[in-house]
Scaffold this active site. Sequence first.
Site, PDB file in Angstrom:
ATOM      1  N   HIS A  31       8.427   3.976   1.616  1.00 48.45           N
ATOM      2  CA  HIS A  31       6.977   3.691   1.833  1.00 48.45           C
ATOM      3  C   HIS A  31       6.871   3.530   3.197  1.00 48.45           C
ATOM      4  O   HIS A  31       7.712   3.520   4.294  1.00 48.45           O
ATOM      5  CB  HIS A  31       6.682   2.279   1.316  1.00 48.45           C
ATOM      6  N   GLU A  57       5.139   1.624   5.313  1.00 48.33           N
ATOM      7  CA  GLU A  57       5.593   0.191   5.880  1.00 48.33           C
ATOM      8  C   GLU A  57       7.015   0.379   6.320  1.00 48.33           C
ATOM      9  O   GLU A  57       7.325  -0.110   7.422  1.00 48.33           O
ATOM     10  CB  GLU A  57       5.143  -0.795   5.270  1.00 48.33           C
ATOM     11  N   CYS A 100       3.119  -3.348  -0.970  1.00 49.47           N
ATOM     12  CA  CYS A 100       3.491  -3.860  -2.141  1.00 49.47           C
ATOM     13  C   CYS A 100       4.448  -5.079  -1.890  1.00 49.47           C
ATOM     14  O   CYS A 100       4.390  -5.375  -0.800  1.00 49.47           O
ATOM     15  CB  CYS A 100       4.348  -2.792  -2.895  1.00 49.47           C
ATOM     16  N   CYS A 105       7.414  -4.104   0.294  1.00 48.37           N
ATOM     17  CA  CYS A 105       7.098  -4.155   1.635  1.00 48.37           C
ATOM     18  C   CYS A 105       6.576  -5.243   2.400  1.00 48.37           C
ATOM     19  O   CYS A 105       6.977  -5.356   3.824  1.00 48.37           O
ATOM     20  CB  CYS A 105       5.894  -3.105   1.840  1.00 48.37           C
TER      21      CYS A 105
END
Length: 157
Positions: free
Chosen positions: A62, A64, A92, A95
């Site tokens: 992701h 992040e 999420c 993260c």
Amino acid sequence: MILTRDCDAQSLDVSFMTHALEMAKAAMANDEVPVGAVLVKDGEIVAQSGNAPLNGLDPTAHAEINVLRLAAKTLGNYRLVDTTLYVTLEPCAMCAGAIINARVSRVVFGASDRKSGACGSVIDVFQSPLNHHAVVTGGVMKNESIELLQEFFRARR
């Protein structure tokens, strides 16, 4: 990029979120879900990245997580204290956990994620009794973030 301190906080948030949106657009150009992130320390961008799980076949890639990894290498420390993470979509749970473990001080996101958002939309990891808490600000450039996501998913349907 360094921005002067005479800008107010809201202007800084918009400026750095604009950079995160550019990372999201770059991810979209690579057929990834358009999520972008930028990590800032002392008014300077330390790391920036977009989503990459599809092309990298990596469910942890992701935006992040990518930014946290890059920033840790750049700063020479996995603890990213006194930093702000700008991300176009609400983090999420995975993260959010990484953000807590990295000791990021502040998270600024654009669009809420009603399916897997962990900053209040579905759950709020940052309000849990864990050992670190980041200050969270949502909705910065929300419409631009939503439009980019909608454009991506419209094209895929």
